[in-house]
Structures are given as C-alpha cells and as structure tokens.
Design a protein around this motif. Sequence first.
Motif, mmCIF file in Angstrom:
data_model
loop_
_atom_site.group_PDB
_atom_site.id
_atom_site.type_symbol
_atom_site.label_atom_id
_atom_site.label_comp_id
_atom_site.label_asym_id
_atom_site.label_seq_id
_atom_site.Cartn_x
_atom_site.Cartn_y
_atom_site.Cartn_z
ATOM 1 N N GLY A 1 -17.519 10.270 -6.860
ATOM 2 C CA GLY A 1 -16.951 9.132 -7.572
ATOM 3 C C GLY A 1 -15.431 9.126 -7.535
ATOM 4 O O GLY A 1 -14.805 8.073 -7.372
ATOM 5 N N ILE A 2 -14.830 10.298 -7.652
ATOM 6 C CA ILE A 2 -13.374 10.394 -7.607
ATOM 7 C C ILE A 2 -12.869 10.022 -6.214
ATOM 8 O O ILE A 2 -11.891 9.277 -6.081
ATOM 9 N N LEU A 3 -13.527 10.504 -5.173
ATOM 10 C CA LEU A 3 -13.114 10.158 -3.808
ATOM 11 C C LEU A 3 -13.195 8.660 -3.559
ATOM 12 O O LEU A 3 -12.310 8.077 -2.928
ATOM 13 N N THR A 4 -14.225 8.028 -4.077
ATOM 14 C CA THR A 4 -14.357 6.573 -3.929
ATOM 15 C C THR A 4 -13.179 5.861 -4.583
ATOM 16 O O THR A 4 -12.594 4.939 -4.004
ATOM 17 N N ARG A 5 -12.803 6.297 -5.765
ATOM 18 C CA ARG A 5 -11.675 5.656 -6.464
ATOM 19 C C ARG A 5 -10.336 5.981 -5.795
ATOM 20 O O ARG A 5 -9.445 5.127 -5.739
ATOM 21 N N LEU A 6 -10.187 7.202 -5.265
ATOM 22 C CA LEU A 6 -8.940 7.562 -4.584
ATOM 23 C C LEU A 6 -8.731 6.735 -3.327
ATOM 24 O O LEU A 6 -7.593 6.425 -2.965
ATOM 25 N N LYS A 7 -9.802 6.338 -2.651
ATOM 26 C CA LYS A 7 -9.694 5.515 -1.441
ATOM 27 C C LYS A 7 -9.042 4.170 -1.735
ATOM 28 O O LYS A 7 -8.435 3.567 -0.856
ATOM 29 N N SER A 8 -9.151 3.698 -2.954
ATOM 30 C CA SER A 8 -8.587 2.396 -3.304
ATOM 31 C C SER A 8 -7.104 2.478 -3.682
ATOM 32 O O SER A 8 -6.469 1.456 -3.901
ATOM 33 N N ILE A 9 -6.547 3.681 -3.756
ATOM 34 C CA ILE A 9 -5.127 3.858 -4.091
ATOM 35 C C ILE A 9 -4.377 4.043 -2.775
ATOM 36 O O ILE A 9 -4.470 5.085 -2.134
ATOM 37 N N SER A 10 -3.632 3.025 -2.368
ATOM 38 C CA SER A 10 -3.014 3.029 -1.039
ATOM 39 C C SER A 10 -1.998 4.154 -0.852
ATOM 40 O O SER A 10 -1.756 4.584 0.284
ATOM 41 N N GLU A 11 -1.410 4.641 -1.905
ATOM 42 C CA GLU A 11 -0.424 5.717 -1.793
ATOM 43 C C GLU A 11 -1.058 7.074 -1.480
ATOM 44 O O GLU A 11 -0.367 8.003 -1.069
ATOM 45 N N VAL A 12 -2.362 7.190 -1.665
ATOM 46 C CA VAL A 12 -3.060 8.429 -1.331
ATOM 47 C C VAL A 12 -3.294 8.434 0.176
ATOM 48 O O VAL A 12 -4.050 7.628 0.702
ATOM 49 N N GLU A 13 -2.604 9.357 0.880
ATOM 50 C CA GLU A 13 -2.697 9.413 2.343
ATOM 51 C C GLU A 13 -3.817 10.324 2.813
ATOM 52 O O GLU A 13 -4.510 10.009 3.764
ATOM 53 N N LYS A 14 -3.967 11.478 2.180
ATOM 54 C CA LYS A 14 -4.977 12.451 2.581
ATOM 55 C C LYS A 14 -5.538 13.132 1.341
ATOM 56 O O LYS A 14 -4.835 13.297 0.350
ATOM 57 N N VAL A 15 -6.799 13.547 1.439
ATOM 58 C CA VAL A 15 -7.439 14.317 0.378
ATOM 59 C C VAL A 15 -8.171 15.478 1.038
ATOM 60 O O VAL A 15 -8.937 15.278 1.977
#
Length: 143
Positions: free
Chosen positions: A78-92
């Motif tokens: 669920g966290i990864l899904t939400r992080l994908k929507s934050i454009s400033e997040v380049e890599k996880v």
Amino acid sequence: MDELDRNILALLGADARMSVATLARRLKVARSTVQARLERLESTGVIAGYTLKLGEAARQGRLRASVLLTIEPRAQAGILTRLKSISEVEKVFTTSGRFDLLLQIAAPNTQVLDQVLDQIGALTGVNSSESLIHLSTRIDRAI
C-alpha cells in the motif's frame, strides 16, 4: 559474462553513445563480435537500455534527499502504491536492518521538499522516517 562482456559494459558505462565500430577498435575484436555480444547482453537483460546521465550542471536547482522509512508489517504494498503517485519520489529500495525502505527524492526547493516529507510521513503504515539531505557529490561510479 566474461572479460570481453565486462569490458564492453565498462566502455559503454563511460560513454553509452560509443559506436559498435569504436567499441570493436578499442577492444581489438571484430565489429560482428561486439554486435553479437551486445545483442546477447540486451536479450538476457544485462543491458536494460541506454540512457543519459545528467551532470552536476543539469542537477543544479534540484534539492536531493534520502529518506529512510520504518513501516508496519505487511504495509509495504500500500505504501509503494501511494509513493508512486508522488512525483518527487525518484527511486524506492527495500533494505535490510532497522529501516524497511530507502527513498531517493528530488525537489526544486526546501518548501516542496518539506511538503513531500510531511506527505510521506503521514502515509498510513509509516511508523517513522529519517531524512538525509544531499549536499555535494564526492564520488559517483554509478553506471
């Protein structure tokens, strides 16, 4: 992978635009050998693509940070899904140790960075976060 494959990758890592003819000349092998090796490296997934690596001049004006997250068990999807929507997040990255995820983020200024950090910290399932602001690059060997 053998020594020739590693040498091809090293040369392309330094200059991904190097022609097959130049690679062959530098490695002292036939052009057809280099072409066959490149095709095999591509088809087996060793070479995923050819890309552009931006220098410091292009990265100026971008504030970069690493964010270490501790999350609740079974909350990762669920966290990864939400992080994908934050454009400033380049890599996880997933990690071992006391942190569960390592995020690489970039923002145009401190205000946006602060908003992104607040947004990440407020995600359901995030227990804690620690942010490290990147100041200068001293060594960069990434290909």
